[in-house]
Design a protein around this motif. Structure first.
Motif, PDB file in Angstrom:
ATOM      1  N   THR A  23      -9.768   4.136  -3.690  1.00  0.00           N
ATOM      2  CA  THR A  23      -9.552   4.434  -2.267  1.00  0.00           C
ATOM      3  C   THR A  23     -10.831   4.977  -1.628  1.00  0.00           C
ATOM      4  OG1 THR A  23      -7.271   5.012  -2.852  1.00  0.00           O
ATOM      5  CG2 THR A  23      -7.995   5.557  -0.644  1.00  0.00           C
ATOM      6  N   LEU A  24     -11.580   5.786  -2.353  1.00  0.00           N
ATOM      7  CA  LEU A  24     -12.868   6.269  -1.840  1.00  0.00           C
ATOM      8  C   LEU A  24     -13.836   5.102  -1.631  1.00  0.00           C
ATOM      9  CD1 LEU A  24     -13.220   9.488  -4.024  1.00  0.00           C
ATOM     10  CD2 LEU A  24     -13.163   9.444  -1.518  1.00  0.00           C
ATOM     11  N   ARG A  25     -13.819   4.141  -2.527  1.00  0.00           N
ATOM     12  CA  ARG A  25     -14.651   2.948  -2.339  1.00  0.00           C
ATOM     13  C   ARG A  25     -14.220   2.186  -1.098  1.00  0.00           C
ATOM     14  NH1 ARG A  25     -14.886   0.487  -8.490  1.00  0.00           N
ATOM     15  NH2 ARG A  25     -16.381   1.985  -9.347  1.00  0.00           N
ATOM     16  N   LEU A  26     -12.918   2.123  -0.876  1.00  0.00           N
ATOM     17  CA  LEU A  26     -12.403   1.450   0.321  1.00  0.00           C
ATOM     18  C   LEU A  26     -12.960   2.106   1.582  1.00  0.00           C
ATOM     19  CD1 LEU A  26      -8.779   0.277   0.869  1.00  0.00           C
ATOM     20  CD2 LEU A  26      -9.843   1.687   2.600  1.00  0.00           C
ATOM     21  N   PHE A  27     -12.923   3.436   1.643  1.00  0.00           N
ATOM     22  CA  PHE A  27     -13.439   4.116   2.831  1.00  0.00           C
ATOM     23  C   PHE A  27     -14.960   4.012   2.926  1.00  0.00           C
ATOM     24  CE2 PHE A  27      -9.259   6.225   2.853  1.00  0.00           C
ATOM     25  CZ  PHE A  27      -8.964   6.109   4.197  1.00  0.00           C
ATOM     26  N   GLU A  28     -15.638   3.999   1.792  1.00  0.00           N
ATOM     27  CA  GLU A  28     -17.091   3.792   1.821  1.00  0.00           C
ATOM     28  C   GLU A  28     -17.417   2.433   2.423  1.00  0.00           C
ATOM     29  OE1 GLU A  28     -20.947   3.727  -1.225  1.00  0.00           O
ATOM     30  OE2 GLU A  28     -18.914   3.629  -2.023  1.00  0.00           O
ATOM     31  N   LEU A  67       0.821  -1.215   0.000  1.00  0.00           N
ATOM     32  CA  LEU A  67       0.000   0.000   0.000  1.00  0.00           C
ATOM     33  C   LEU A  67       0.854   1.264   0.000  1.00  0.00           C
ATOM     34  CD1 LEU A  67      -2.611  -1.200   2.642  1.00  0.00           C
ATOM     35  CD2 LEU A  67      -3.064  -0.855   0.209  1.00  0.00           C
ATOM     36  N   MET A  68       2.070   1.172   0.495  1.00  0.00           N
ATOM     37  CA  MET A  68       2.941   2.347   0.597  1.00  0.00           C
ATOM     38  C   MET A  68       3.842   2.523  -0.622  1.00  0.00           C
ATOM     39  SD  MET A  68       2.272   3.811   3.544  1.00  0.00           S
ATOM     40  CE  MET A  68       3.699   4.765   4.061  1.00  0.00           C
ATOM     41  N   GLN A  69       3.763   1.643  -1.595  1.00  0.00           N
ATOM     42  CA  GLN A  69       4.648   1.728  -2.756  1.00  0.00           C
ATOM     43  C   GLN A  69       4.279   2.933  -3.634  1.00  0.00           C
ATOM     44  OE1 GLN A  69       3.990  -1.355  -5.856  1.00  0.00           O
ATOM     45  NE2 GLN A  69       2.271  -2.037  -4.593  1.00  0.00           N
ATOM     46  N   THR A  70       5.146   3.243  -4.579  1.00  0.00           N
ATOM     47  CA  THR A  70       4.927   4.416  -5.439  1.00  0.00           C
ATOM     48  C   THR A  70       4.410   4.047  -6.820  1.00  0.00           C
ATOM     49  OG1 THR A  70       7.265   4.298  -6.097  1.00  0.00           O
ATOM     50  CG2 THR A  70       6.694   5.775  -4.270  1.00  0.00           C
ATOM     51  N   SER A  71       4.466   2.766  -7.180  1.00  0.00           N
ATOM     52  CA  SER A  71       3.948   2.334  -8.481  1.00  0.00           C
ATOM     53  C   SER A  71       2.429   2.461  -8.503  1.00  0.00           C
ATOM     54  CB  SER A  71       4.346   0.878  -8.745  1.00  0.00           C
ATOM     55  OG  SER A  71       3.592   0.326  -9.796  1.00  0.00           O
ATOM     56  N   GLU A  72       1.885   3.223  -9.443  1.00  0.00           N
ATOM     57  CA  GLU A  72       0.440   3.439  -9.506  1.00  0.00           C
ATOM     58  C   GLU A  72      -0.302   2.133  -9.747  1.00  0.00           C
ATOM     59  OE1 GLU A  72      -0.751   6.501 -12.160  1.00  0.00           O
ATOM     60  OE2 GLU A  72       0.219   8.106 -11.007  1.00  0.00           O
ATOM     61  N   LEU A  73       0.269   1.268 -10.599  1.00  0.00           N
ATOM     62  CA  LEU A  73      -0.376  -0.015 -10.876  1.00  0.00           C
ATOM     63  C   LEU A  73      -0.391  -0.889  -9.625  1.00  0.00           C
ATOM     64  CD1 LEU A  73      -1.670  -1.240 -13.381  1.00  0.00           C
ATOM     65  CD2 LEU A  73       0.491  -2.399 -13.864  1.00  0.00           C
ATOM     66  N   GLY A  74       0.716  -0.880  -8.880  1.00  0.00           N
ATOM     67  CA  GLY A  74       0.769  -1.654  -7.641  1.00  0.00           C
ATOM     68  C   GLY A  74      -0.175  -1.111  -6.578  1.00  0.00           C
ATOM     69  N   ILE A  75      -0.256   0.224  -6.470  1.00  0.00           N
ATOM     70  CA  ILE A  75      -1.174   0.851  -5.504  1.00  0.00           C
ATOM     71  C   ILE A  75      -2.609   0.469  -5.827  1.00  0.00           C
ATOM     72  CG2 ILE A  75      -2.101   3.053  -4.699  1.00  0.00           C
ATOM     73  CD1 ILE A  75       0.679   4.259  -5.153  1.00  0.00           C
ATOM     74  N   LEU A  76      -2.951   0.529  -7.102  1.00  0.00           N
ATOM     75  CA  LEU A  76      -4.326   0.232  -7.523  1.00  0.00           C
ATOM     76  C   LEU A  76      -4.702  -1.206  -7.199  1.00  0.00           C
ATOM     77  CD1 LEU A  76      -6.756   1.515  -8.960  1.00  0.00           C
ATOM     78  CD2 LEU A  76      -5.833   0.666 -11.112  1.00  0.00           C
ATOM     79  N   THR A  77      -3.806  -2.136  -7.508  1.00  0.00           N
ATOM     80  CA  THR A  77      -4.099  -3.550  -7.251  1.00  0.00           C
ATOM     81  C   THR A  77      -4.197  -3.835  -5.751  1.00  0.00           C
ATOM     82  OG1 THR A  77      -2.956  -4.208  -9.277  1.00  0.00           O
ATOM     83  CG2 THR A  77      -3.291  -5.906  -7.611  1.00  0.00           C
ATOM     84  N   SER A  78      -3.236  -3.343  -4.981  1.00  0.00           N
ATOM     85  CA  SER A  78      -3.242  -3.616  -3.530  1.00  0.00           C
ATOM     86  C   SER A  78      -4.430  -2.946  -2.848  1.00  0.00           C
ATOM     87  CB  SER A  78      -1.922  -3.154  -2.898  1.00  0.00           C
ATOM     88  OG  SER A  78      -1.696  -1.777  -3.122  1.00  0.00           O
ATOM     89  N   THR A  79      -4.824  -1.760  -3.312  1.00  0.00           N
ATOM     90  CA  THR A  79      -5.999  -1.084  -2.724  1.00  0.00           C
ATOM     91  C   THR A  79      -7.275  -1.848  -3.045  1.00  0.00           C
ATOM     92  OG1 THR A  79      -4.876   1.044  -2.982  1.00  0.00           O
ATOM     93  CG2 THR A  79      -7.223   1.102  -2.533  1.00  0.00           C
ATOM     94  N   ALA A  80      -7.372  -2.353  -4.277  1.00  0.00           N
ATOM     95  CA  ALA A  80      -8.548  -3.145  -4.650  1.00  0.00           C
ATOM     96  C   ALA A  80      -8.621  -4.433  -3.827  1.00  0.00           C
ATOM     97  CB  ALA A  80      -8.499  -3.468  -6.142  1.00  0.00           C
ATOM     98  N   LEU A  81      -7.461  -5.074  -3.587  1.00  0.00           N
ATOM     99  CA  LEU A  81      -7.439  -6.280  -2.754  1.00  0.00           C
ATOM    100  C   LEU A  81      -7.820  -5.961  -1.317  1.00  0.00           C
ATOM    101  CD1 LEU A  81      -4.235  -8.011  -4.145  1.00  0.00           C
ATOM    102  CD2 LEU A  81      -6.538  -8.951  -4.212  1.00  0.00           C
ATOM    103  N   LEU A  82      -7.314  -4.852  -0.800  1.00  0.00           N
ATOM    104  CA  LEU A  82      -7.661  -4.447   0.566  1.00  0.00           C
ATOM    105  C   LEU A  82      -9.156  -4.162   0.676  1.00  0.00           C
ATOM    106  CD1 LEU A  82      -6.843  -3.699   3.440  1.00  0.00           C
ATOM    107  CD2 LEU A  82      -6.261  -1.411   2.610  1.00  0.00           C
ATOM    108  N   ASN A  83      -9.709  -3.542  -0.337  1.00  0.00           N
ATOM    109  CA  ASN A  83     -11.141  -3.269  -0.343  1.00  0.00           C
ATOM    110  C   ASN A  83     -11.934  -4.568  -0.287  1.00  0.00           C
ATOM    111  OD1 ASN A  83     -13.552  -1.820  -0.566  1.00  0.00           O
ATOM    112  ND2 ASN A  83     -13.514  -1.893  -2.793  1.00  0.00           N
ATOM    113  N   ARG A  84     -11.485  -5.567  -1.042  1.00  0.00           N
ATOM    114  CA  ARG A  84     -12.174  -6.865  -1.034  1.00  0.00           C
ATOM    115  C   ARG A  84     -12.021  -7.553   0.318  1.00  0.00           C
ATOM    116  NH1 ARG A  84     -14.686 -10.553  -4.730  1.00  0.00           N
ATOM    117  NH2 ARG A  84     -15.598 -12.031  -3.254  1.00  0.00           N
TER     118      ARG A  84
END
Length: 799
Positions: free
Chosen positions: A504-509, A432-449
């Motif tokens: 990320t907004l979906r994650l907080f929702e 979640l703390m990485q700088t790669s946008e693709l990595g951030i997107l994937t890890s955030t989507a997994l965290l949301n799930r």
């Protein structure tokens, strides 16, 4: 005879003159010798097979004869019959000399089956709880101990399987409690140690059936688990493997592993035996020196290559963690590798996922229940790459979640903390703390799930602490970066990448809908606790007024949208907001601090000017369409928040620290900043920002309701509320409308396209602005519906 005496007295064979005979030439002697050896080997092999076949036929014949005799002869008393079958088994070890024949070639399985039938019949003929003579014989003569010894030696081959089956059926079929007897739970405990020793063993199926029936019995009577917490200091040293001859000699007097004192204790009455069994209870020992062999054997079987065995082992663990005994729970988490199993496998499955995945695939993959997923590798790969790995991860996550949910409270807390430390902190945080946008997107989507899937209270609590921290004091602008992960996630709501912002907004929702009070306290409530967003100073201490208002206040009375000259068409008619609403008061505010609902509703409905409205041109898009959804969602939130200590009225001003500087909090700051740019942001971003704000507005907390839904609160200098942010957006909109030719027709066309009523055609100028206006209008209608529903619910519940 084919040999005759010749004239010279020599032996003559008619085969002597045949071509190739040994008499004809000596060159073929070697070939003849080889043929002779082969014939002898074939003969020997045939004789062995014949002997084995005869043994099998004899065994079957004996069994058939035995059943025939039993059927024809008068039936013996059950005890005599039971003793006969047991002695038949023991005599086999005394008389037989073939210790390599498999047990299935003997009568042992039949005798064991008959013994089980007799015990079941005996129990059925007696009153509930009464022990019959056959059962007394089994307990007194330590038959289970003897069977354990034979099973451990696996003599004859396959005996271990038969012993496991006998134990399993005995515990399953006999209704009276057997485990409290020392001559039952001791051999059961010893047999448990033999389970899971070898992976993919031929007895795996019988082992897991046996372990699961033991777990089921402990679930019925949880205190019995104390018999299975073995004290390490009392466990006898492991001896060398028992040879077959030794087994035969001791078949009738097996090694029970008991001391002399324990042997004498066996002859005491049953209550005394049960009390003696309590010596193995952890209450009298140091918990740190206890073995929980039942858990250890199940953990070993979870590594089996057979998926059915793994599922059964997981079910057994589920039963054990739910036992309420504190000593067992402590031993489970301190002296077994259960926590390591959960976290290591979770990490392994997570690391097997592809580095980048489509967030939509992660979000829409079918719901997963552990142990029930049926898959086809080709079909999964055809849907999207990594689907099988994702389902495996989510399936194990579901098992961890359900295990913690069912576990005894202290064990659940330890397991949840292990998942936090070994999975969330060690593995997910760097992602979640990485700088790669693709990595951030994937890890955030997994965290949301993951957030969506977690339901256990303990695991949810640890996950929330991981994401938001454990701080409870009000936020300050200078300290928002104290928790790096929390700060980074909130900043991602306003990321340069719209995809990351939306995810990320979906994650907080998803997060704010979870039944955890700390989530809402950390994100919003701690900043509103003292109500210092409101001006509550005497008139002489306030800042100089400009036209009757503070210099930075939003002038609602001067604004034509909120003055008394609002046209009847723009107001909400009485029939629209239901005749069951409370009677109106002539006062501007009620004594309880709640502004009258009709003024609040009209304030939100009239925010957007007429020339910027388009919903009244399209059927079925009125304000009333939001009332039903708002009522349902508010009811759901009230159910979630019911057990939380949320007062019905705001905290009195005299108890508030109004001198403290107000900071809306990092989360609300980002949301308000995003809301302020609604006319310049993509449509999907605006939808997600307003979705999060509407969810917060639905919460039944008085301070949050006041701050987000009351347009008439007197804000302190420099403070903003949701209503004031929207007013500034409307002010900006009013200036920009006049610069766009044919604004209203274009707005209507965009609305119809969004609803699918008009096909996509030529590109329309100012599309982002027009879509933002539509979202703004719908959001104001939604806030009006939420305000009405909350006020109506409060009025209905008040005396």
């Amino acid at each position: 005879m084919c040999c005759y005496e010749g004239f010279c007295g020599k032996r003559y064979s008619p085969l002597a003159d045949m071509p190739g005979s040994v008499h004809e030439t000596s060159n073929l002697d070697r070939g003849g010798s080889n043929r002779k050896k082969k014939i002898e080997e074939f003969s020997r092999s045939s004789r062995e097979k014949l002997v084995q076949s005869k043994n099998k036929m004899f065994s079957k014949f004996t069994s058939i004869l035995q059943h025939a005799v039993e059927a024809l002869a008068p039936s013996l008393p059950l005890q005599e019959d039971f003793v006969y079958h047991w002695k038949a088994i023991t005599h086999y070890y005394i008389e037989t000399s073939d210790d390599k024949a498999p047990v299935t070639d003997t009568n042992i399985p039949s005798h064991l089956e008959q013994m089980l039938d007799i015990l079941t019949q005996e129990e059925g003929e007696r009153e509930s709880g009464e022990t019959g003579p056959c059962m007394e014989y089994l307990l007194h003569h330590k038959i289970l101990e003897t069977l354990y010894t034979l099973g451990k030696a696996d003599c004859p081959p396959g005996m271990k399987q038969q012993v496991l089956t006998f134990y399993t059926k005995l515990l399953a079929h006999i209704r009276q409690p057997l485990l409290p007897h020392i001559n039952v739970h001791r051999p059961v405990q010893k047999l448990i140690r033999l389970c899971g020793e070898v992976l993919a063993a031929p007895t795996e199926n019988e082992e897991i059936q046996f372990l699961c029936i033991v777990c089921a019995k402990l679930k019925q009577d949880p205190y019995l688990v104390n018999f299975f917490l073995e004290n390490k200091s009392k466990r006898p040293e492991l001896k060398s493997p028992v040879v077959t001859d030794r087994v035969k000699e001791n078949a009738l007097a097996p090694d029970t592993g008991q001391s002399l004192a324990e042997e004498q204790a066996d002859h005491q009455d049953k209550p005394q035996a049960a009390a003696a069994a309590s010596t193995s209870s952890p209450s009298s020992n140091n918990n740190n020196s206890n073995n929980y062999n039942l858990v250890s054997s199940l953990l070993n079987l979870t590594k089996s290559p057979d998926g059915r065995i793994v599922v059964k082992a997981c079910e057994g663990l589920m039963l054990l963690v739910s036992l309420p005994e504190p000593a067992a729970a402590k031993c489970l988490t301190e002296n077994t590798e259960l926590c390591e199993l959960l976290t290591d496998r979770l990490v392994s499955f997570y690391k097997a996922l592809p580095q980048s995945m489509d967030p939509l695939d992660i979000e829409t993959v079918e719901s997963v229940n552990w142990g029930l997923d049926v898959y086809n590798l080709k079909e999964d790969a055809a849907v999207f790459t990594g689907k099988r790995a994702l389902i495996s991860f989510l399936s194990w996550l579901d098992y961890c979640d359900q295990l913690i949910k069912e576990a005894q409270k202290s064990a659940a807390a330890v397991m949840a903390k292990a998942v936090r430390e070994r999975f969330f902190v060690s593995v997910m945080e760097p992602q979640l703390m990485q700088t790669s946008e693709l990595g951030i997107l994937t890890s955030t989507a997994l965290l949301n799930r993951i957030i969506r899937q977690v339901t256990s209270e303990a695991l949810l609590q640890e996950m929330v602490y991981f994401l938001l921290g454990e701080e409870r004091e009000p936020e300050a602008a200078a300290t928002i970066a104290q928790n790096p992960l929390r700060h980074r996630l909130i900043e991602h709501c306003d990321h340069l990448s719209d995809e990351i912002s939306i995810m990320t907004l979906r994650l907080f929702e998803q997060l704010i809908q979870k039944p955890n009070q700390h989530i809402l306290h950390s994100l919003v409530l701690r900043s509103l606790e003292e109500r210092n967003y409101m001006e509550n100073k005497p008139q002489e201490e306030r800042e100089p007024l400009e036209n009757g208002q503070p210099h930075d206040a939003v002038d609602l009375e001067e604004d034509p949208l909120f003055g008394d000259d609002i046209s009847p068409d723009n107001r909400l008619s009485g029939s629209d907001w239901l005749s069951s609403s409370p009677p109106q008061s002539p006062d501007h505010s009620k004594s309880d601090g709640k502004t009258e609902v009709h003024k609040i509703v009209n304030s939100f409905l009239c925010l957007v000017p007429d020339e910027a409205k388009s919903s009244y041109h399209v059927e079925g898009t009125g304000y009333d369409t939001y009332l039903r959804d708002a009522h349902r969602q508010f009811k759901d939130y009230c159910g979630i928040c019911q057990r939380w200590d949320w007062r019905g009225n705001p905290k009195p001003f005299e108890k508030c620290n109004l001198d403290a500087p107000f900071f809306e909090g990092h989360f609300l700051k980002v949301l308000f900043d995003r809301m302020g740019r609604i006319l310049d942001q993509p449509y999907d971003v605006n939808l997600q920002v307003t979705a999060v704000l509407s969810k917060l507005s639905l919460l039944p907390h008085p301070h949050l309701h006041e701050y987000l839904l009351d347009p008439y609160i007197n804000l302190a200098p420099g403070c903003r509320s949701l209503f004031s942010v929207i007013v500034r957006v409307v002010g900006d909109l009013m200036l920009r409308i006049h610069r766009i030719p044919d604004f209203t027709p274009k707005l209507l066309l965009v609305r119809k396209r969004l609803l699918g009523l008009e096909p996509e055609g030529i590109t329309i100028d100012h599309m982002t602005l027009l879509e933002g206006v539509i979202v703004l209008e719908e959001f104001c209608k939604e806030l009006a519906a939420i305000a009405f529903v909350k006020y109506h619910a409060a009025a209905s519940s008040s005396p």
